[in-house]
Write a protein that holds these residues in place. Structure first.
Motif, PDB file in Angstrom:
ATOM      1  N   LEU A  44       0.670  -1.340   0.008  1.00  0.00           N
ATOM      2  CA  LEU A  44       0.115  -0.066  -0.104  1.00  0.00           C
ATOM      3  C   LEU A  44       0.822   1.278  -0.002  1.00  0.00           C
ATOM      4  O   LEU A  44       0.608   2.415  -0.778  1.00  0.00           O
ATOM      5  N   ALA A  45       2.148   1.309   0.857  1.00  0.00           N
ATOM      6  CA  ALA A  45       2.732   2.589   0.784  1.00  0.00           C
ATOM      7  C   ALA A  45       3.233   2.727  -0.669  1.00  0.00           C
ATOM      8  O   ALA A  45       3.514   3.856  -0.879  1.00  0.00           O
ATOM      9  N   THR A  46       3.740   1.487  -1.321  1.00  0.00           N
ATOM     10  CA  THR A  46       4.316   1.860  -2.797  1.00  0.00           C
ATOM     11  C   THR A  46       3.351   2.359  -3.568  1.00  0.00           C
ATOM     12  O   THR A  46       3.597   3.268  -4.143  1.00  0.00           O
ATOM     13  N   SER A 105      -6.625  -1.316   2.504  1.00  0.00           N
ATOM     14  CA  SER A 105      -6.460  -1.626   1.037  1.00  0.00           C
ATOM     15  C   SER A 105      -7.755  -1.105   0.241  1.00  0.00           C
ATOM     16  O   SER A 105      -7.528  -0.388  -0.848  1.00  0.00           O
ATOM     17  N   GLN A 106      -8.815  -0.816   0.787  1.00  0.00           N
ATOM     18  CA  GLN A 106      -9.841  -0.318   0.377  1.00  0.00           C
ATOM     19  C   GLN A 106      -9.681   1.376   0.079  1.00  0.00           C
ATOM     20  O   GLN A 106     -10.194   1.746  -1.001  1.00  0.00           O
ATOM     21  N   ASP A 107      -9.149   1.897   0.885  1.00  0.00           N
ATOM     22  CA  ASP A 107      -8.885   3.236   1.068  1.00  0.00           C
ATOM     23  C   ASP A 107      -7.959   3.569  -0.165  1.00  0.00           C
ATOM     24  O   ASP A 107      -8.250   4.598  -0.907  1.00  0.00           O
ATOM     25  N   ASP A 156      -0.843  10.939   2.294  1.00  0.00           N
ATOM     26  CA  ASP A 156       0.055  10.234   3.390  1.00  0.00           C
ATOM     27  C   ASP A 156      -0.541   8.660   3.284  1.00  0.00           C
ATOM     28  O   ASP A 156      -1.777   8.586   3.649  1.00  0.00           O
ATOM     29  N   ALA A 157       0.005   7.694   3.443  1.00  0.00           N
ATOM     30  CA  ALA A 157      -0.201   6.370   3.253  1.00  0.00           C
ATOM     31  C   ALA A 157      -0.561   5.727   4.699  1.00  0.00           C
ATOM     32  O   ALA A 157      -1.104   4.695   4.922  1.00  0.00           O
ATOM     33  N   THR A 158      -0.157   6.448   5.822  1.00  0.00           N
ATOM     34  CA  THR A 158      -0.328   6.189   7.289  1.00  0.00           C
ATOM     35  C   THR A 158      -1.706   5.842   7.470  1.00  0.00           C
ATOM     36  O   THR A 158      -2.491   6.786   7.475  1.00  0.00           O
TER      37      THR A 158
END
Length: 121
Positions: free
Chosen positions: A55-57, A83-85, A77-79
């Protein structure tokens, strides 16, 4: 997603009474249409990363488009994203980046979202 008319105002449709906003992505109907671009490839890379659970990638791949011209938008911001977000952001980014290039219905179909986004029938 904001859509504007070249003149900054509302255009009148062919019936001389219906107001609408025209696209501004192409300055003239004779402009060539992009078949593919690095910006689209960034989104494909983001989708591959999302599919692998990275997800961060995926967010970093989307941010390559967001933080550069012509968008110049703040980075995501991946924090804490699920997965749905990330998928929701990816589809939104694809819609914005590929606007009027014929990808939206294909995206809705391949993610089984036609009924949810467009309604039954």
């Amino acid at each position: 997603m904001a859509v504007s008319h070249k003149g900054g105002g509302v255009a009148i449709g062919v019936d001389n009474k219906t107001k609408h906003y025209a696209i501004q992505k192409y300055s003239d109907y004779t402009n060539p249409i992009t078949l593919t671009s690095k910006r689209e490839m960034n989104l494909i890379e983001a989708e591959v990363a999302w599919g692998k659970g990275q997800l961060a990638t995926a967010i970093a791949d989307m941010n390559r488009n967001r933080t550069t011209a012509p968008a110049n938008l703040p980075a995501f911001d991946a924090t804490g994203l699920t997965s749905q977000d990330v998928l929701d952001r990816l589809l939104s980014e694809r819609f914005a980046e590929l606007f009027v290039e014929g990808h939206r219905m294909t995206d809705l179909d391949r993610f089984n979202l036609v009924k949810a986004k467009l309604g039954a029938g």
